[in-house]
Design a protein around this motif. Sequence first.
Motif, PDB file in Angstrom:
ATOM      1  N   VAL A   2       0.842  -1.189   0.000  1.00 48.50           N
ATOM      2  CA  VAL A   2       0.000   0.000   0.000  1.00 48.50           C
ATOM      3  C   VAL A   2       0.877   1.239   0.000  1.00 48.50           C
ATOM      4  N   GLN A   3       0.543   2.186  -0.878  1.00 52.41           N
ATOM      5  CA  GLN A   3       1.169   3.505  -0.870  1.00 52.41           C
ATOM      6  C   GLN A   3       0.143   4.514  -0.378  1.00 52.41           C
ATOM      7  N   LEU A   4       0.577   5.402   0.501  1.00 51.33           N
ATOM      8  CA  LEU A   4      -0.290   6.428   1.065  1.00 51.33           C
ATOM      9  C   LEU A   4       0.198   7.794   0.601  1.00 51.33           C
ATOM     10  N   VAL A   5      -0.731   8.597   0.077  1.00 56.38           N
ATOM     11  CA  VAL A   5      -0.381   9.931  -0.399  1.00 56.38           C
ATOM     12  C   VAL A   5      -1.287  10.944   0.278  1.00 56.38           C
ATOM     13  N   GLU A   6      -0.677  11.788   1.098  1.00 57.26           N
ATOM     14  CA  GLU A   6      -1.418  12.822   1.812  1.00 57.26           C
ATOM     15  C   GLU A   6      -1.387  14.123   1.024  1.00 57.26           C
ATOM     16  N   SER A   7      -2.468  14.883   1.096  1.00 54.90           N
ATOM     17  CA  SER A   7      -2.539  16.165   0.404  1.00 54.90           C
ATOM     18  C   SER A   7      -3.516  17.082   1.124  1.00 54.90           C
ATOM     19  N   GLY A   8      -3.506  18.353   0.742  1.00 59.51           N
ATOM     20  CA  GLY A   8      -4.466  19.304   1.272  1.00 59.51           C
ATOM     21  C   GLY A   8      -3.924  20.279   2.300  1.00 59.51           C
ATOM     22  N   SER A  30      -9.886  -0.656   3.326  1.00 58.03           N
ATOM     23  CA  SER A  30     -11.214  -0.558   3.935  1.00 58.03           C
ATOM     24  C   SER A  30     -11.369  -1.452   5.162  1.00 58.03           C
ATOM     25  N   PHE A  31     -10.546  -2.471   5.297  1.00 56.85           N
ATOM     26  CA  PHE A  31     -10.657  -3.375   6.442  1.00 56.85           C
ATOM     27  C   PHE A  31      -9.839  -2.924   7.642  1.00 56.85           C
ATOM     28  N   TYR A  32      -9.065  -1.855   7.457  1.00 53.79           N
ATOM     29  CA  TYR A  32      -8.187  -1.377   8.513  1.00 53.79           C
ATOM     30  C   TYR A  32      -8.792  -0.163   9.221  1.00 53.79           C
ATOM     31  N   ALA A  33      -8.615  -0.089  10.535  1.00 53.29           N
ATOM     32  CA  ALA A  33      -8.793   1.191  11.200  1.00 53.29           C
ATOM     33  C   ALA A  33      -7.672   2.088  10.706  1.00 53.29           C
ATOM     34  N   MET A  34      -8.020   3.348  10.420  1.00 49.43           N
ATOM     35  CA  MET A  34      -7.035   4.296   9.885  1.00 49.43           C
ATOM     36  C   MET A  34      -6.956   5.519  10.778  1.00 49.43           C
ATOM     37  N   GLY A  35      -5.830   6.175  10.740  1.00 50.77           N
ATOM     38  CA  GLY A  35      -5.656   7.328  11.595  1.00 50.77           C
ATOM     39  C   GLY A  35      -4.862   8.440  10.929  1.00 50.77           C
ATOM     40  N   VAL A  92       3.574  18.387  10.286  1.00 56.51           N
ATOM     41  CA  VAL A  92       3.391  17.556   9.095  1.00 56.51           C
ATOM     42  C   VAL A  92       2.390  16.468   9.474  1.00 56.51           C
ATOM     43  N   TYR A  93       1.358  16.324   8.654  1.00 53.16           N
ATOM     44  CA  TYR A  93       0.295  15.366   8.920  1.00 53.16           C
ATOM     45  C   TYR A  93       0.445  14.151   8.008  1.00 53.16           C
ATOM     46  N   TYR A  94       0.295  12.987   8.611  1.00 56.13           N
ATOM     47  CA  TYR A  94       0.417  11.709   7.928  1.00 56.13           C
ATOM     48  C   TYR A  94      -0.793  10.850   8.231  1.00 56.13           C
ATOM     49  N   CYS A  95      -1.077   9.913   7.352  1.00 61.57           N
ATOM     50  CA  CYS A  95      -2.076   8.895   7.674  1.00 61.57           C
ATOM     51  C   CYS A  95      -1.399   7.530   7.675  1.00 61.57           C
ATOM     52  N   ASN A  96      -2.018   6.609   8.381  1.00 64.46           N
ATOM     53  CA  ASN A  96      -1.542   5.239   8.429  1.00 64.46           C
ATOM     54  C   ASN A  96      -2.602   4.409   9.126  1.00 64.46           C
ATOM     55  N   ALA A  97      -2.385   3.134   9.155  1.00 57.06           N
ATOM     56  CA  ALA A  97      -3.322   2.237   9.832  1.00 57.06           C
ATOM     57  C   ALA A  97      -3.149   2.373  11.350  1.00 57.06           C
ATOM     58  N   ILE A  98      -4.118   1.799  12.066  1.00 56.42           N
ATOM     59  CA  ILE A  98      -4.068   1.715  13.521  1.00 56.42           C
ATOM     60  C   ILE A  98      -4.036   0.240  13.891  1.00 56.42           C
ATOM     61  N   PRO A  99      -2.992  -0.316  14.484  1.00 59.84           N
ATOM     62  CA  PRO A  99      -1.684   0.312  14.680  1.00 59.84           C
ATOM     63  C   PRO A  99      -0.971   0.505  13.345  1.00 59.84           C
ATOM     64  N   TYR A 101       0.950   0.157  10.163  1.00 56.34           N
ATOM     65  CA  TYR A 101       1.180  -1.098   9.435  1.00 56.34           C
ATOM     66  C   TYR A 101       1.843  -0.855   8.092  1.00 56.34           C
ATOM     67  N   PHE A 102       1.522   0.271   7.469  1.00 59.65           N
ATOM     68  CA  PHE A 102       2.040   0.567   6.137  1.00 59.65           C
ATOM     69  C   PHE A 102       3.255   1.489   6.220  1.00 59.65           C
ATOM     70  N   GLY A 103       3.981   1.589   5.111  1.00 56.14           N
ATOM     71  CA  GLY A 103       5.050   2.559   5.044  1.00 56.14           C
ATOM     72  C   GLY A 103       4.481   3.962   5.100  1.00 56.14           C
TER      73      GLY A 103
END
Length: 114
Positions: A2-8, A30-35, A92-99, A101-103
Amino acid sequence: QVQLVESGGGLVQPGGSLKLSCAASGRTVSFYAMGWYRQAQGKQRELVAQVTSDGSPNYADSVKGRFTISRDNAKNTVYLQMNGLKPEDTAVYYCNAIPVYFGWGQGTQVTVSS
């Protein structure tokens, strides 16, 4: 993978608003809690908002009542609506799974200043 790209992110005056987006690609999250996490200069990364796979949110006390996290599983995207921004929200704001899990993505800079 999974690649995560934050914007805004951007520069906003105190009291202003921004809406951050986190687009995931590679496979569904969609199956992961995200934060949403943030890291201010010289400080550790902290979790500020989280949302379960079915959309139930939870917030750190520092942002409760001002930030709203949401997700669109069809778009594989997580959002953070930030209202009433304060200088201490600068980070700097990032997203990732809880806990986590992704890069980590590259994050998006939010600067609150007059």
